[in-house]
Design an enzyme around this catalytic site. Structure first.
Site, PDB file in Angstrom:
ATOM      1  N   HIS A 171      33.454  37.134  47.617  1.00 29.02           N
ATOM      2  CA  HIS A 171      33.108  35.583  47.582  1.00 29.02           C
ATOM      3  C   HIS A 171      33.320  34.950  48.728  1.00 29.02           C
ATOM      4  CE1 HIS A 171      32.781  31.633  45.889  1.00 29.02           C
ATOM      5  NE2 HIS A 171      32.489  31.969  44.699  1.00 29.02           N
ATOM      6  N   ASP A 211      33.123  36.929  38.213  1.00 32.00           N
ATOM      7  CA  ASP A 211      32.188  37.661  37.322  1.00 32.00           C
ATOM      8  C   ASP A 211      32.706  39.006  36.889  1.00 32.00           C
ATOM      9  OD1 ASP A 211      30.052  35.462  37.689  1.00 32.00           O
ATOM     10  OD2 ASP A 211      30.345  35.920  39.697  1.00 32.00           O
TER      11      ASP A 211
END
Length: 406
Positions: free
Chosen positions: A303, A351
């Site tokens: 990320h 996720d």
């Protein structure tokens, strides 16, 4: 002393040279009334007001300075607007000053929603804050029972907005009450049942599982950790819609549309596919390494805002391990995480963690997006409220890179 007439004007070539533009661009500025032109006496040529040219030159210079860092600003770049909702700093995530991972240990989504909405003196989640659909809308919901959960939301939210007259109450108290009704309605639509004042994580747990307490705790934590993430694609979309004066229902619907994309909330579906594929293999480590060799990205890892790892994922996976540490699916997840850290240098993101919850609890495909959307609805409502309070419409400008008008 008055300026000499010849200093008041520039020829076309002089004006274009001073601005550093082509003649066609100069003529385009004139057509937009940015530069005044006048006929040259006894000539077919035109002359251009020097003061307009220099004023435009100063304005363009100022704009260039203001947007000198603009390339990439809208893609994990510099901040573009003010918000008091969520802070991402030093590898941590905070909701109005409270650590999100700490909140995930015990708080409900309703409690976090009230925090995100800034409801210090308002209790929005009363027993009366439940949307009561008409028989027509209930019948429509029943007819869509076989439609995927998120698409069902997109079909029913516009209809619900037509029946909720209080949605036009734009006071702080009115917005909070509408937000509570809306959040509970989204939970009911996703779960496929009538709206109620029951905790939304229990509503979703009942729809997706047998209702056991460990599952409920994990789903609650997943919702809390999904609640907001600053100015992501869906939150920005929500703020743009809210800035036009559209209702909370419309703003949330726009957020859902944005979240469906496979590079946003829909990414959890790709991770679900990965975990399903790995469940049929013994050579998990080799399979992951082969994907890395083939330059085939492993979904759910890395990320840009968390170079040292997504704290939401770390917290949620830790909670899964505490409750289902011996589960075969969880052990397989740990193998994937380990090889990705060693071979790929990447750690899991939210996720991947949400998909992990789905794998361990044996949830149906698409459950990850359902959890994400329900959790993020709380944040979307908060962003819409904050945008309403500014009284501003979001209308950025584009840096034109196309063909110059002739």
């Amino acid at each position: 002393m008055a300026e000499k007439p010849e200093n008041l004007y520039l020829s076309a070539r002089e004006a274009a040279a001073e601005l550093g533009i082509s003649l066609p661009t100069l003529y385009a500025y004139v057509s937009r009334d940015l530069i005044r032109s006048e006929p040259v006496p006894d000539s077919r040529a035109k002359r251009y007001r020097a003061e307009d040219v220099r004023a435009l030159k100063r304005r363009r210079s100022q704009e260039n300075q203001e947007v000198s860092g603009a390339p990439g600003t809208l893609s994990f770049g510099q901040p573009v607007l003010d918000s008091a909702i969520t802070l991402i700093a030093d590898g941590r995530l905070h909701y109005r000053g409270s650590d999100a991972t700490a909140l995930a240990r015990s708080s409900s989504l309703e409690q976090v929603a009230a925090l995100l909405w800034g409801c210090r003196d308002i209790q929005p989640f009363t027993k009366d804050a439940v949307f009561r659909p008409s028989e027509r809308l209930s019948a429509l919901a029943a007819s869509l029972s076989r439609v995927p959960r998120i698409e069902r939301c997109l079909s029913l939210l516009p209809q619900a907005a037509l029946e909720d007259a209080a949605v036009y109450n734009m006071t702080d108290r009115g917005l909070a009450a509408t937000g509570a009704r809306l959040l509970r309605y989204v939970a009911a639509v996703i779960a496929g049942e009538a709206p109620s004042d029951k905790p939304v994580h229990e509503v979703l747990t009942r729809a997706l599982t047998q209702g056991e307490k460990p599952a409920s705790e994990l789903i609650r934590a997943a919702l809390v950790l999904s609640a907001d993430h600053e100015l992501n694609a869906s939150a920005f979309t929500v703020r743009c819609v809210a800035g036009t004066g559209a209702t909370l229902y419309a703003a949330v619907q726009a957020g859902i549309c944005a979240a469906q994309g496979p590079r946003h909330g829909g990414l959890s579906g790709r991770v679900e596919g990965l975990l399903l594929d790995m469940s049929n293999r013994q050579d998990v480590e080799d399979a992951v390494v082969q994907r890395l060799k083939d330059n085939d990205p492993v979904p759910g890892f890395g990320h840009p805002l968390y170079p040292d790892g997504d704290p939401r994922a770390a917290a949620l996976i830790e909670m899964v391990g505490e409750k289902y540490g011996d589960d075969a699916n969880f052990l397989r997840v740990q193998r994937i995480v380990r090889v990705m850290a060693e071979a790929g240098g990447l750690r899991p993101n939210i996720d991947f963690a949400i998909a992990t919850v789905g794998a361990v609890l044996h949830l149906p495909r698409g459950a990850g997006l359902s959890m994400f959307v329900l959790g993020r609805t709380a944040g979307w409502i908060g962003h819409a409220m904050e945008q309403y309070r500014t009284g501003l419409m979001i209308r950025p400008r584009a840096r034109y890179t196309g063909e110059i008008p002739r």
